[in-house]
Motif scaffolding. Structure first.
Motif, mmCIF file in Angstrom:
data_model
loop_
_atom_site.group_PDB
_atom_site.id
_atom_site.type_symbol
_atom_site.label_atom_id
_atom_site.label_comp_id
_atom_site.label_asym_id
_atom_site.label_seq_id
_atom_site.Cartn_x
_atom_site.Cartn_y
_atom_site.Cartn_z
ATOM 1 N N ALA A 96 46.279 47.172 36.674
ATOM 2 C CA ALA A 96 46.843 46.126 37.784
ATOM 3 C C ALA A 96 45.929 44.815 37.670
ATOM 4 O O ALA A 96 44.710 44.755 37.262
ATOM 5 C CB ALA A 96 46.740 46.546 39.015
ATOM 6 N N ASP A 97 46.650 43.624 38.006
ATOM 7 C CA ASP A 97 46.025 42.299 37.967
ATOM 8 C C ASP A 97 46.601 41.131 38.494
ATOM 9 O O ASP A 97 48.004 41.409 38.970
ATOM 10 C CB ASP A 97 45.539 41.734 36.379
ATOM 11 C CG ASP A 97 44.474 40.856 36.014
ATOM 12 O OD1 ASP A 97 43.476 41.435 35.463
ATOM 13 O OD2 ASP A 97 44.660 39.811 36.510
ATOM 14 N N VAL A 98 45.773 40.498 39.070
ATOM 15 C CA VAL A 98 46.571 39.214 39.897
ATOM 16 C C VAL A 98 47.081 38.098 38.940
ATOM 17 O O VAL A 98 47.771 37.223 39.229
ATOM 18 C CB VAL A 98 45.491 38.441 40.668
ATOM 19 C CG1 VAL A 98 45.124 39.464 41.640
ATOM 20 C CG2 VAL A 98 44.092 38.060 39.881
ATOM 21 N N SER A 99 46.572 38.259 37.628
ATOM 22 C CA SER A 99 47.048 37.154 36.420
ATOM 23 C C SER A 99 48.160 37.457 35.833
ATOM 24 O O SER A 99 47.997 38.648 34.869
ATOM 25 C CB SER A 99 45.763 36.653 35.646
ATOM 26 O OG SER A 99 46.363 36.074 34.517
ATOM 27 N N GLU A 100 49.467 36.963 35.779
ATOM 28 C CA GLU A 100 50.355 37.183 34.922
ATOM 29 C C GLU A 100 50.354 37.214 33.581
ATOM 30 O O GLU A 100 50.738 37.840 32.502
ATOM 31 C CB GLU A 100 51.753 36.334 35.428
ATOM 32 C CG GLU A 100 52.554 36.769 36.787
ATOM 33 C CD GLU A 100 53.278 38.132 36.529
ATOM 34 O OE1 GLU A 100 53.212 38.903 35.497
ATOM 35 O OE2 GLU A 100 54.196 38.283 37.579
ATOM 36 N N GLY A 101 49.500 36.120 33.415
ATOM 37 C CA GLY A 101 49.194 35.637 31.873
ATOM 38 C C GLY A 101 48.255 36.977 31.050
ATOM 39 O O GLY A 101 48.829 37.352 30.238
#
Ligand code: SAM
Length: 203
Positions: free
Chosen positions: A83-88
């Motif tokens: 999981a991460d907040v950055s789409e990149g």
């Protein structure tokens, strides 16, 4: 040293953190490799010492481009979700393929769509503190996990210098949670940065 690393640890808003990692995503792996990024392997080895079941599900929270997921795989774990907040950063993790599933999360609803209690362990490798997620993520993860699950995290020198980090570690002694290990070692030796890898069993 060049690139994004030298600007990675400044104080900034979560919005600025997201933009920083979106811009850094394509060159992140090369830059941290150049500086000997050791913490993912250290976290994976620390978790492996306390979690013998390599098929147990792990949530790699703040998975970035997948380097931490790849380290858990190299330690033998087979069911790793990210999981991460950055789409990149997530786009790079998709290409790497170390994770079973990848979630895009927002800091306002950090575990939306994720059944955190179903995981035997949650990892935050290079995620909490200076330049990334706020220390409150430490509290949020512990609160969301199931009783008996393991929390493996790293705190680099910059994060450890913050009284907010020390308060969290000190608060474990009288709490229902158990500090299983805390080991200092190399983080990014290329820039002389170290980190503490911590494993906690949730009470
Ligand atoms: C230094 S990178 C570490 C990535 C990966 N775990 C590794 O070891 O390479 C920090 C990651 O934390 C993510 N991050 C920052 N703030 C976050 C938050 N509030 N919640 C979840 N992830 C966050 C960033 O997008 C970035 O991918």
């Amino acid at each position: 040293m060049s690139g994004f690393l030298e600007d990675a640890y400044g104080a900034r808003t979560q919005e600025a953190v997201n933009a920083h990692y979106d811009r850094w995503a394509e060159s992140y792996d090369a830059e941290v490799a150049e500086n000997g990024y050791a913490t993912p392997r250290r976290c994976a080895e620390a978790l492996a010492r306390h979690l013998p079941d390599r098929a147990a599900p792990i949530l790699d929270y703040g998975c970035g481009t997948g380097l931490s997921g790849a380290a858990f795989r190299a330690a033998g774990f087979t069911a790793i979700d990210g999981a991460d907040v950055s789409e990149g950063m997530l786009a790079q993790a998709r290409v790497r393929g170390a994770h079973r599933t990848l979630h895009h999360v927002s800091p306002e609803a950090p575990f939306e769509g994720i059944d955190v209690r179903s995981y035997a362990a949650v990892a935050c490798v290079g995620v909490i503190g200076a330049g990334a997620a706020p220390f409150t993520l430490f509290d949020d993860v512990l609160a969301a996990m199931g009783s008996g699950a393991l929390f493996v995290l790293s705190l680099n020198d910059h994060s450890l210098a913050d009284p907010e980090a020390r308060a969290r570690l000190d608060s474990l002694a009288p709490s229902p949670h158990t500090l299983l290990e805390a080991e200092d070692g190399e983080h990014l030796p290329g820039i002389g940065l170290r980190s503490r890898v911590v494993v906690i069993r949730r009470g």
